[in-house]
Design an enzyme around this catalytic site. Structure first.
Site, mmCIF file in Angstrom:
data_model
loop_
_atom_site.group_PDB
_atom_site.id
_atom_site.type_symbol
_atom_site.label_atom_id
_atom_site.label_comp_id
_atom_site.label_asym_id
_atom_site.label_seq_id
_atom_site.Cartn_x
_atom_site.Cartn_y
_atom_site.Cartn_z
ATOM 1 N N CYS A 1 58.053 77.301 12.973
ATOM 2 C CA CYS A 1 59.700 76.569 13.430
ATOM 3 C C CYS A 1 60.825 77.260 12.738
ATOM 4 O O CYS A 1 61.753 76.959 13.244
ATOM 5 C CB CYS A 1 59.290 75.211 13.691
ATOM 6 S SG CYS A 1 58.144 74.647 14.225
ATOM 7 N N HIS B 1 59.345 81.418 0.741
ATOM 8 C CA HIS B 1 58.181 81.716 1.015
ATOM 9 C C HIS B 1 57.064 81.105 0.230
ATOM 10 O O HIS B 1 57.017 81.474 -0.754
ATOM 11 C CB HIS B 1 57.933 83.248 1.621
ATOM 12 C CG HIS B 1 56.956 83.454 2.626
ATOM 13 N ND1 HIS B 1 55.662 82.910 2.562
ATOM 14 C CD2 HIS B 1 57.149 84.296 3.854
ATOM 15 C CE1 HIS B 1 55.037 83.244 3.433
ATOM 16 N NE2 HIS B 1 55.689 84.014 4.446
ATOM 17 N N HIS C 1 78.148 68.695 8.236
ATOM 18 C CA HIS C 1 77.358 68.685 9.120
ATOM 19 C C HIS C 1 75.759 68.938 8.667
ATOM 20 O O HIS C 1 75.650 70.253 8.134
ATOM 21 C CB HIS C 1 77.396 69.189 10.554
ATOM 22 C CG HIS C 1 79.029 68.755 10.910
ATOM 23 N ND1 HIS C 1 79.378 67.398 11.582
ATOM 24 C CD2 HIS C 1 80.292 69.557 10.845
ATOM 25 C CE1 HIS C 1 80.487 67.395 11.519
ATOM 26 N NE2 HIS C 1 81.190 68.620 11.245
ATOM 27 N N HIS D 1 65.501 70.436 11.301
ATOM 28 C CA HIS D 1 64.759 70.989 12.436
ATOM 29 C C HIS D 1 64.025 69.624 12.810
ATOM 30 O O HIS D 1 63.218 68.894 11.876
ATOM 31 C CB HIS D 1 63.710 71.917 11.687
ATOM 32 C CG HIS D 1 62.428 71.856 12.379
ATOM 33 N ND1 HIS D 1 62.600 72.383 13.893
ATOM 34 C CD2 HIS D 1 61.210 71.765 12.061
ATOM 35 C CE1 HIS D 1 61.046 72.288 14.525
ATOM 36 N NE2 HIS D 1 60.422 72.126 13.414
ATOM 37 N N HIS E 1 64.667 63.072 20.211
ATOM 38 C CA HIS E 1 64.520 61.886 21.141
ATOM 39 C C HIS E 1 64.660 62.396 22.441
ATOM 40 O O HIS E 1 63.884 62.131 23.508
ATOM 41 C CB HIS E 1 65.470 60.931 20.968
ATOM 42 C CG HIS E 1 65.613 59.724 22.018
ATOM 43 N ND1 HIS E 1 66.387 59.669 23.224
ATOM 44 C CD2 HIS E 1 64.773 58.565 22.302
ATOM 45 C CE1 HIS E 1 65.977 58.797 23.659
ATOM 46 N NE2 HIS E 1 64.999 58.001 23.372
ATOM 47 N N ASN F 1 60.520 68.228 19.898
ATOM 48 C CA ASN F 1 60.260 69.361 18.888
ATOM 49 C C ASN F 1 60.233 70.837 19.682
ATOM 50 O O ASN F 1 59.080 71.203 20.310
ATOM 51 C CB ASN F 1 59.124 69.057 18.097
ATOM 52 C CG ASN F 1 59.029 70.421 17.215
ATOM 53 O OD1 ASN F 1 59.701 71.378 16.933
ATOM 54 N ND2 ASN F 1 58.040 70.505 16.040
#
Length: 465
Positions: free
Chosen positions: A188, A267, A351, A355, A384, A388
């Site tokens: 993702c 990573h 802001h 994710h 909502h 995802n």
């Protein structure tokens, strides 16, 4: 040069002759100084970072007939006959606590009974999402396909031959010398990785556009078994994708929305627990799915800590850096029992686009970064409304902020995403103007219904913006 010529014309010829004599006796020094000056100027021009602008982006909005309600999802799961009662009960609990609403989307193949996952259906889903986002992007920006010099596509679980990037080249008849890349299996957070790759390429190739397409494919990756750790993605992942247009042309600064400031990548793949916490495998019955470890949140927290340790000095004010460094020294050198100081990132960013991996992910970052509900509103509302959508979720969140009219000139945005491997990646953007949602945006017809209040994962009441 004009000023020098004018001044030389006003100078007495005798003075010019004396200057020439002086230069003749100091020829070596002058040549050395000139060579150093020319060399230094050349190195600076060739190595300086060229600004990368985000001209515009577009998020895919699936058609209404692909929406799936809780009751429809559970009824469909029962009727397809693949899940036992324990698995059905588990999925019901996950859905109720997930933070997803009743209007998320699943691909067309999953609406049939029995479901029809196939290579052809997966290709159809990929084409609908990618081409839908790109059509909207090209329509809003007016960029011609022949002007695009770089194409980066990321999709973790679906990697056909020819590749997804080749499908785009074929559809839009992109030029023959285009630099195309197809990133797979990176989870993702691959959207930020794609932005980083495009940025590096734009530093080398001048006066060009780069298109980044971030998506995920669900059709062939729905899990039809009963292992609970592999059922969670069924409940959370939904159809979505985004297309982003980047430019290094100075002429695009006026119309661009944002400028890319920083990309920080972390990573943790060297750690075995981190490597296996999001893992695609077969269950005992040979059914393929993605397993999520119970250690996922702890591993994500460790990756986040490493990421913000690198990002902090780049974006935080000096006062926050001093406090962070002082507590670190006290802990390391004097073995003091002090809690690690968590910098106030609200001083660095207006802001936050976290994710939308799930309610637990958003809750954890809100707590650890000491954010206010307004800072995670875009993430919660995206989860909502769209679920995802993997690597593209951070773009739906940015679109939410724009649709609410909150993006002002000079505001800085922190996009942060987690992915298998395990990775935590951040991108920082600065608004070049007061940004509004582009035509055809994903929130265009529903922004007035948000935000909704979500208690224990269940939407209950609309609040005032």
């Amino acid at each position: 040069m004009v000023v020098i010529l004018v001044e030389a014309g006003r100078t007495d010829p005798e003075d010019l002759r004396q200057l020439w004599i002086h230069l003749q006796f100091n020829l070596v020094s002058i040549l050395v100084c000139s060579a150093v000056l020319v060399f230094g100027t050349t190195v600076y021009i060739m190595t300086r970072q060229r600004p990368v602008y985000l001209v515009d982006y577009a998020c895919y909005r699936p058609p209404a007939h692909l929406q799936v309600r809780y009751s429809q999802f559970m009824e469909h799961s029962r009727l397809c006959g693949n899940f036992n009662e324990s698995a059905l009960e588990f999925q019901c609990k996950i859905l109720e606590r997930s933070g997803l609403g009743e209007q998320t989307y699943v691909p067309d193949a999953m609406h049939y009974l029995p479901p029809r996952p196939s290579m052809a259906a997966a290709r159809e889903e990929a084409e609908q999402v990618m081409f839908g986002a790109l059509d909207n992007l090209f329509r809003n920006t007016g960029v011609k396909s022949k002007d695009i010099g770089i194409l980066v596509v990321n999709c973790s679980l679906f990697n056909p031959t020819p590749s997804l990037s080749a499908m785009i080249v074929n559809r839009y008849k992109l030029r023959g010398n285009i630099l195309s890349f197809n990133l797979g299996g990176m989870g993702c957070s691959a959207g930020v990785i794609s932005i980083d790759l495009a940025r590096d390429l734009l530093q080398v190739h001048r006066n060009t556009y780069a298109v980044v397409v971030s998506t995920e494919n669900i059709t062939q990756n729905w899990y039809f078994g009963n292992r609970k750790s592999m059922l969670i993605p069924n409940c959370l992942f939904r159809v979505g994708g985004a297309a982003i247009l980047l430019s290094n042309r100075s002429a695009d600064r006026r119309r661009a929305k944002y400028r890319l400031i920083h990309v920080v990548r972390t990573h943790r793949g060297a750690d075995d627990r981190a490597f296996r916490c999001v893992y695609q495998e077969q269950d005992d019955d040979g059914k393929v799915g993605v397993s999520l470890s119970k250690d996922l949140m702890a591993i994500a927290g460790g990756a986040l800590k490493t990421n913000i340790t690198t990002l902090g000095p780049l974006v935080l004010p000096i006062s926050e850096q001093i406090l962070f460094f002082a507590t670190l020294v006290a802990k390391k050198l004097f073995n003091a029992k002090v809690k690690p100081y968590i910098p106030d990132f609200k001083l660095a960013f207006e802001h936050f686009c976290i994710h939308a991996g799930g309610r637990a992910v958003i809750d954890e970052l809100e707590k650890n970064l000491r954010l206010q509900p307004i800072h995670v509103e875009a993430s919660r509302m995206t989860l909502h409304r769209f679920g995802n959508t993997s690597s593209s979720s951070i773009w739906y969140e940015l679109a939410y902020i724009e649709a609410k009219g909150r993006m002002r000139r000079g505001n800085r945005v922190w996009q942060i995403a987690f992915g298998s491997g395990f990775k935590c990646n951040s991108a920082v953007w600065q608004a070049l103007r007061c940004v509004k949602q582009s035509p055809g945006g994903p929130w265009e017809d529903c922004i007035d219904d948000y935000p909704v209040e979500i208690v224990d994962g269940i939407p209950t009441l609309k609040t005032q913006d």
